[in-house]
Design a protein around this motif. Structure first.
Motif, PDB file in Angstrom:
ATOM      1  N   GLY A  92       0.595  -1.114   0.144  1.00 35.07           N
ATOM      2  CA  GLY A  92       0.025  -0.087  -0.020  1.00 35.07           C
ATOM      3  C   GLY A  92       0.750   1.356   0.182  1.00 35.07           C
ATOM      4  N   GLY A  93       2.205   0.915  -0.033  1.00 35.91           N
ATOM      5  CA  GLY A  93       2.968   2.320  -0.032  1.00 35.91           C
ATOM      6  C   GLY A  93       3.149   2.669  -1.323  1.00 35.91           C
ATOM      7  N   LEU A  94       3.906   3.865  -1.514  1.00 32.67           N
ATOM      8  CA  LEU A  94       4.305   4.442  -2.678  1.00 32.67           C
ATOM      9  C   LEU A  94       5.716   4.610  -2.936  1.00 32.67           C
ATOM     10  CD1 LEU A  94       1.958   7.346  -2.178  1.00 32.67           C
ATOM     11  CD2 LEU A  94       1.585   5.383  -4.008  1.00 32.67           C
ATOM     12  N   ARG A  95       6.237   4.398  -4.301  1.00 37.59           N
ATOM     13  CA  ARG A  95       7.702   4.527  -4.562  1.00 37.59           C
ATOM     14  C   ARG A  95       7.707   5.581  -5.736  1.00 37.59           C
ATOM     15  NH1 ARG A  95      11.375   1.931  -8.432  1.00 37.59           N
ATOM     16  NH2 ARG A  95      13.440   1.676  -7.482  1.00 37.59           N
ATOM     17  N   ILE A  96       8.534   6.629  -5.223  1.00 38.00           N
ATOM     18  CA  ILE A  96       8.554   7.885  -6.152  1.00 38.00           C
ATOM     19  C   ILE A  96       9.861   8.171  -6.512  1.00 38.00           C
ATOM     20  CG2 ILE A  96       7.904  10.362  -6.136  1.00 38.00           C
ATOM     21  CD1 ILE A  96       6.204   9.970  -3.763  1.00 38.00           C
ATOM     22  N   GLN A  97      10.076   8.137  -7.999  1.00 35.66           N
ATOM     23  CA  GLN A  97      11.377   8.318  -8.571  1.00 35.66           C
ATOM     24  C   GLN A  97      11.644   9.628  -9.021  1.00 35.66           C
ATOM     25  OE1 GLN A  97      12.138   3.727  -9.654  1.00 35.66           O
ATOM     26  NE2 GLN A  97      12.506   5.300 -11.257  1.00 35.66           N
ATOM     27  N   VAL A  98      12.737  10.460  -8.737  1.00 36.91           N
ATOM     28  CA  VAL A  98      12.851  11.608  -9.362  1.00 36.91           C
ATOM     29  C   VAL A  98      14.369  11.539  -9.938  1.00 36.91           C
ATOM     30  CG1 VAL A  98      12.787  14.211  -9.131  1.00 36.91           C
ATOM     31  CG2 VAL A  98      11.212  12.682  -7.920  1.00 36.91           C
TER      32      VAL A  98
END
Length: 395
Positions: A92-98
């Protein structure tokens, strides 16, 4: 499944045959078309490299009640002017790539993302990847690919012959080009998992090709000692004999890969599986196609240019022409033309002819009578056996 098994037996025995080698120009055209589309997609879209190759930061959040589209709108403008790639994790978490941000900038982005998602900055895990590390991965991956291809060519040239090595190399490059082109068209991110998937599918593709080549090598042993079939015809027969085996191997390998790609990545949202699953799925499919429709036809085309194979083709065609003339003359005399023997050494057809010849003098009907030709019988005492028998009326 029983029908597929029956088809496999019939293909192996030569009762059913599909002309893969004879129609090779069609398969070449299909492969060229797919390859051109892949190259165009690669040139137009390019590969979407992950942060492992370009450098950047990965932010992982705990379970959040937001969808990826909602998060994208919430953090818009807070990623230092760089696009963000957002994936939903299994917990349910998020993986945010920048991508393309420095260490100092990543700390600022981390604080802004935490504020947008109403989380404490300490709840967000940040991982910084430098671009130099990505360049080193790219370099090592390219070196591994080149070493792999060189070793494959050397092995096949020693174990089989150089023509098969060339055909296998063309098939491998064909699979690699199509897989990378699909990645560019779909827009999936290229990660180290993608590189692992590419190297893995090359191994699977090579396995299928070697299986087909092994059968081809066995079928064409002592080929110049017969005048029934050309090299291309024997190659096509060998390919049909291993066709079902190649299909079964590919299907069994594709089932778990399809589960990872469509169920794990698509339905369950485990996006981190997509990179390696897509490479395996496309590569395995392209590998099965190339081993059947590309590799063997290329070998047959190269072999047919040899002087021995050209001479064999002339003998085969001359024999078939002579058999056709004999059959035509037999029809003109009102006789039933006997079918020309199409058997190779060790085939059942040759054994039937030997049996017919052996039983002809014993008054036994030739087995050919069961196939529609006129049965012939011989007197039991025919030949020279009657010379010593006294003539005259019976006593």
């Amino acid at each position: 499944m029983s029908k597929l098994g029956t088809l496999g037996h019939r293909l192996h025995r030569g009762e059913v045959s599909y002309d893969f080698v004879g129609k090779r120009k069609i398969w070449y055209g299909v492969s060229i078309l797919i390859t051109v589309v892949a190259i165009v997609g690669l040139v137009v879209n390019g590969l979407k490299l992950g942060i492992e190759f370009k450098g950047g930061a990965v932010f992982t959040t705990p379970k959040a009640p937001y969808s990826t589209s909602q998060v994208h709108d919430m953090i818009a403008g807070d990623t230092a002017g760089h696009p963000a790639t957002i994936q939903k994790l299994g917990n349910g978490g998020l993986r945010i790539q920048v991508s393309d941000i420095s260490t100092q900038t990543s700390k600022e982005v981390q604080g802004k993302i935490a504020k947008d998602l109403k989380l404490a900055p300490s709840k967000i895990d940040a991982e910084i990847v430098g671009p130099s590390w990505g360049k080193e991965i790219s370099k090592k991956a390219l070196q591994g690919l080149i070493i792999f291809l060189v070793l494959v060519v050397i092995y096949l040239a020693i174990a089989f012959e150089w023509r098969m090595a060339i055909a296998a190399l063309v098939a491998l490059l064909h699979d690699l080009t199509i897989t990378t082109g699909v990645y560019a068209i779909v827009g999936f991110e290229v990660t180290p998992g993608t590189v692992i998937g590419l190297l893995t599918i090359l191994g699977y593709s090579l396995y299928d090709t070697v299986v087909v080549f092994d059968g081809l090598k066995e079928a064409t042993k002592d080929i110049t000692k017969q005048n029934q079939r050309t090299y291309s015809e024997l190659a096509n027969r060998s390919l049909n004999g291993t066709l079902v085996r190649s299909i079964n191997t590919t299907v069994v390998a594709l089932l778990p890969v399809a589960a990872l790609l469509f169920i794990g990545g698509g339905l369950l949202g485990a996006g981190v599986l997509n990179d390696i699953a897509l490479a395996l799925f496309v590569g395995l499919t392209a590998g099965a196609y190339s081993s059947i429709f590309i590799a063997t036809p290329i070998v047959a085309e190269l072999k047919e240019r040899e002087p021995q194979m050209r001479s064999l083709r002339k003998r085969v065609l001359a024999k078939r022409k002579a058999d056709a003339v004999k059959a035509k003359e037999a029809v003109a005399r009102g006789e039933d033309p006997e079918e020309p023997s199409d058997a190779l050494p060790g085939d059942d057809d040759g054994e039937v002819e030997d049996e017919a010849a052996a039983t002809a003098g014993a008054g036994v009907v030739s087995p050919r009578g069961q196939n529609g030709t006129r049965p012939r019988t011989q007197p039991r005492g025919g030949g020279r056996g009657g010379r010593g028998r006294p003539s005259g009326r019976r006593r």
